[in-house]
Design a protein around this motif. Sequence first.
Motif, short mmCIF file in Angstrom:
data_model
loop_
_atom_site.label_atom_id
_atom_site.label_comp_id
_atom_site.label_asym_id
_atom_site.label_seq_id
_atom_site.Cartn_x
_atom_site.Cartn_y
_atom_site.Cartn_z
N UNK A 178 16.47 -43.65 0.47
CA UNK A 178 16.63 -45.00 -0.08
C UNK A 178 18.04 -45.52 0.15
N UNK A 179 19.04 -44.65 -0.02
CA UNK A 179 20.43 -45.05 0.16
C UNK A 179 20.70 -45.45 1.61
N UNK A 180 20.02 -44.79 2.56
CA UNK A 180 20.19 -45.16 3.97
C UNK A 180 19.86 -46.62 4.19
N UNK A 181 18.90 -47.14 3.44
CA UNK A 181 18.48 -48.53 3.62
C UNK A 181 19.33 -49.50 2.80
N UNK A 182 19.59 -49.18 1.54
CA UNK A 182 20.28 -50.14 0.68
C UNK A 182 21.78 -50.04 0.82
N UNK A 183 22.31 -48.82 0.98
CA UNK A 183 23.74 -48.60 1.20
C UNK A 183 24.61 -49.42 0.27
N UNK A 184 25.59 -50.09 0.85
CA UNK A 184 26.51 -50.92 0.06
C UNK A 184 25.98 -52.34 -0.11
N UNK A 185 24.70 -52.56 0.28
CA UNK A 185 24.14 -53.92 0.24
C UNK A 185 23.40 -54.22 -1.04
N UNK A 186 23.47 -53.29 -2.02
CA UNK A 186 22.81 -53.52 -3.30
C UNK A 186 23.33 -54.80 -3.93
N UNK A 187 22.42 -55.64 -4.39
CA UNK A 187 22.72 -56.94 -5.00
C UNK A 187 23.23 -57.97 -3.99
N UNK A 188 23.28 -57.60 -2.69
CA UNK A 188 23.77 -58.53 -1.69
C UNK A 188 22.66 -59.15 -0.87
N UNK A 189 21.46 -58.56 -0.90
CA UNK A 189 20.31 -59.09 -0.17
C UNK A 189 19.04 -58.53 -0.79
N UNK A 190 17.92 -59.10 -0.41
CA UNK A 190 16.63 -58.60 -0.88
C UNK A 190 16.14 -57.59 0.16
N UNK A 191 16.44 -56.30 -0.08
CA UNK A 191 16.00 -55.26 0.84
C UNK A 191 14.50 -55.07 0.73
N UNK A 192 13.81 -55.10 1.88
CA UNK A 192 12.35 -55.01 1.88
C UNK A 192 11.83 -54.02 2.91
N UNK A 193 12.71 -53.16 3.43
CA UNK A 193 12.32 -52.22 4.47
C UNK A 193 12.28 -50.79 3.95
N UNK A 194 11.60 -49.92 4.70
CA UNK A 194 11.55 -48.51 4.36
C UNK A 194 10.96 -48.28 2.98
N UNK A 195 11.60 -47.48 2.15
CA UNK A 195 11.07 -47.24 0.80
C UNK A 195 10.98 -48.51 -0.04
N UNK A 196 11.82 -49.49 0.28
CA UNK A 196 11.81 -50.75 -0.46
C UNK A 196 10.62 -51.63 -0.09
N UNK A 197 9.90 -51.25 0.95
CA UNK A 197 8.67 -51.99 1.27
C UNK A 197 7.51 -51.52 0.40
N UNK A 198 7.65 -50.33 -0.21
CA UNK A 198 6.57 -49.77 -1.04
C UNK A 198 6.77 -50.01 -2.52
#
Length: 205
Positions: free
Chosen positions: A64-84
């Motif tokens: 999960x961290x690979x996808x969200x990284x330092x972008x938490x609260x900066x965009x709507x992450x919708x890929x990888x685990x965030x797609x589920x």
Amino acid sequence: MKTAAVLPANQKRRINTLRAVMLVMVPLVLFTRPGLPLGEGVMDLVESTGMLLVIAGVLGRFWSILYIGSRKNALVMQDGPYSMCRHPLYLFSTLAVFGFGLMLGSLILTVLMTTLVFLVLSDIARKEEAFLRAEFGPAYDAYAARTPRILPRLRQFSSPATVTFDTGTLRRNFFDALVFLSLIPVSELTEHLKDIHTLPTLPLF
């Protein structure tokens, strides 16, 4: 200027809340034993399954961290685990706690710990989403409408071929991983102390 209602969730409060929940559970972990002991083979299988779930929880958090990284609260992450699911970090944390409970061999303790952690993380997720809805509006509303909060919808998985990640964030989360991995030796140590009757224990199914 954002109002207090839409400030990002306080992550230190999140960590302290989880620590408080785990501290409440310490006496139950130390001073209870399975009330209906299973056969040695079955118990070994349950413990091995629990250990695998703890490891899966740790690996899932890194994923999960690979996808969200330092972008938490900066965009709507919708890929990888965030797609589920919208909060895969909380999903995998709950999975690790469930695995720890299995390693302890008590059904009641497993259900109690997992439920408490799940409820705390669900409440934190709800507070985080108040900020995300205010920050991203319809984009987050659309994402939330099709993606469950914590329990995953596996058939929705999607991911780009290439993912970039922030090494600093990954490194900082390594210490969180160590906390979860420490559940394995903690379980083994408490089981050993109970076996040699160093700790007084009460049966708990």
